[in-house]
Design a protein around this motif. Sequence first.
Motif, PDB file in Angstrom:
ATOM      1  N   LYS A  27       0.656  -1.178  -0.219  1.00  0.00           N
ATOM      2  CA  LYS A  27       0.072   0.084   0.008  1.00  0.00           C
ATOM      3  C   LYS A  27       0.964   1.364  -0.224  1.00  0.00           C
ATOM      4  O   LYS A  27       0.579   2.225  -0.691  1.00  0.00           O
ATOM      5  N   THR A  28       1.876   1.369   0.974  1.00  0.00           N
ATOM      6  CA  THR A  28       2.680   2.777   1.167  1.00  0.00           C
ATOM      7  C   THR A  28       3.586   2.675  -0.266  1.00  0.00           C
ATOM      8  O   THR A  28       3.648   4.029  -0.784  1.00  0.00           O
ATOM      9  N   ASP A  29       4.242   1.572  -0.869  1.00  0.00           N
ATOM     10  CA  ASP A  29       4.953   1.727  -1.991  1.00  0.00           C
ATOM     11  C   ASP A  29       4.111   2.270  -3.108  1.00  0.00           C
ATOM     12  O   ASP A  29       4.599   3.114  -3.936  1.00  0.00           O
ATOM     13  N   GLU A  31       1.316   4.019  -3.104  1.00  0.00           N
ATOM     14  CA  GLU A  31       0.861   5.316  -2.974  1.00  0.00           C
ATOM     15  C   GLU A  31       2.090   6.115  -3.505  1.00  0.00           C
ATOM     16  O   GLU A  31       1.822   7.374  -3.867  1.00  0.00           O
ATOM     17  N   ASN A  32       3.330   5.763  -2.844  1.00  0.00           N
ATOM     18  CA  ASN A  32       4.355   6.752  -3.005  1.00  0.00           C
ATOM     19  C   ASN A  32       4.775   6.935  -4.564  1.00  0.00           C
ATOM     20  O   ASN A  32       5.445   7.672  -4.978  1.00  0.00           O
ATOM     21  N   LEU A  33       4.161   5.976  -5.375  1.00  0.00           N
ATOM     22  CA  LEU A  33       4.578   6.019  -6.877  1.00  0.00           C
ATOM     23  C   LEU A  33       4.138   7.256  -7.527  1.00  0.00           C
ATOM     24  O   LEU A  33       4.778   7.669  -8.496  1.00  0.00           O
ATOM     25  N   GLN A  34       2.953   7.717  -6.836  1.00  0.00           N
ATOM     26  CA  GLN A  34       2.292   8.867  -7.595  1.00  0.00           C
ATOM     27  C   GLN A  34       3.289  10.283  -7.408  1.00  0.00           C
ATOM     28  O   GLN A  34       3.348  11.020  -8.353  1.00  0.00           O
ATOM     29  N   GLU A  35       4.355  10.094  -6.382  1.00  0.00           N
ATOM     30  CA  GLU A  35       5.293  11.319  -6.502  1.00  0.00           C
ATOM     31  C   GLU A  35       6.337  10.975  -7.479  1.00  0.00           C
ATOM     32  O   GLU A  35       7.061  12.085  -7.549  1.00  0.00           O
ATOM     33  N   LYS A  36       6.581   9.758  -7.822  1.00  0.00           N
ATOM     34  CA  LYS A  36       7.708   9.281  -8.742  1.00  0.00           C
ATOM     35  C   LYS A  36       7.360   9.201 -10.184  1.00  0.00           C
ATOM     36  O   LYS A  36       8.322   9.270 -11.052  1.00  0.00           O
ATOM     37  N   GLU A  78      10.775   2.256 -10.868  1.00  0.00           N
ATOM     38  CA  GLU A  78      10.315   2.148  -9.291  1.00  0.00           C
ATOM     39  C   GLU A  78       8.987   1.189  -9.340  1.00  0.00           C
ATOM     40  O   GLU A  78       8.971   0.561  -8.379  1.00  0.00           O
ATOM     41  N   HIS A  79       8.335   1.014 -10.361  1.00  0.00           N
ATOM     42  CA  HIS A  79       7.079   0.290 -10.460  1.00  0.00           C
ATOM     43  C   HIS A  79       7.682  -1.084 -10.752  1.00  0.00           C
ATOM     44  O   HIS A  79       7.098  -1.936  -9.911  1.00  0.00           O
TER      45      HIS A  79
END
Length: 100
Positions: A27-29, A31-36, A78-79
């Motif tokens: 979940k955290t990882d 959600e953090n993709l949106q910034e990357k 990152e994905h």
Amino acid sequence: MIKHIVMWKLKEFAEGNDKAENAKIIKTDLENLQEKINELKFVEVGININNSPQAYDVVLYSQFESVEDLNIYQNHPEHVKLAEFAKKVVNERVVVDYEV
């Protein structure tokens, strides 16, 4: 607009964590993709609260402007890194991509 939905059933224990901890990591990882990843326009990740055997453990709902943007997202380093982790902790995966 492309909507991309993925659901996972997780292993009870994998990569040194129980299912609940791996669900939080995913979940955290995600959600953090949106910034990357600029092509990822919207992301929402839910952890299941239903104890039914038919229920999946984690769900991803995401939006992209085009199929090309979805492909860029899926091939982004990152994905790819997150997908490699998920493959180690997941028993089942289902996906739907559709255009609206």
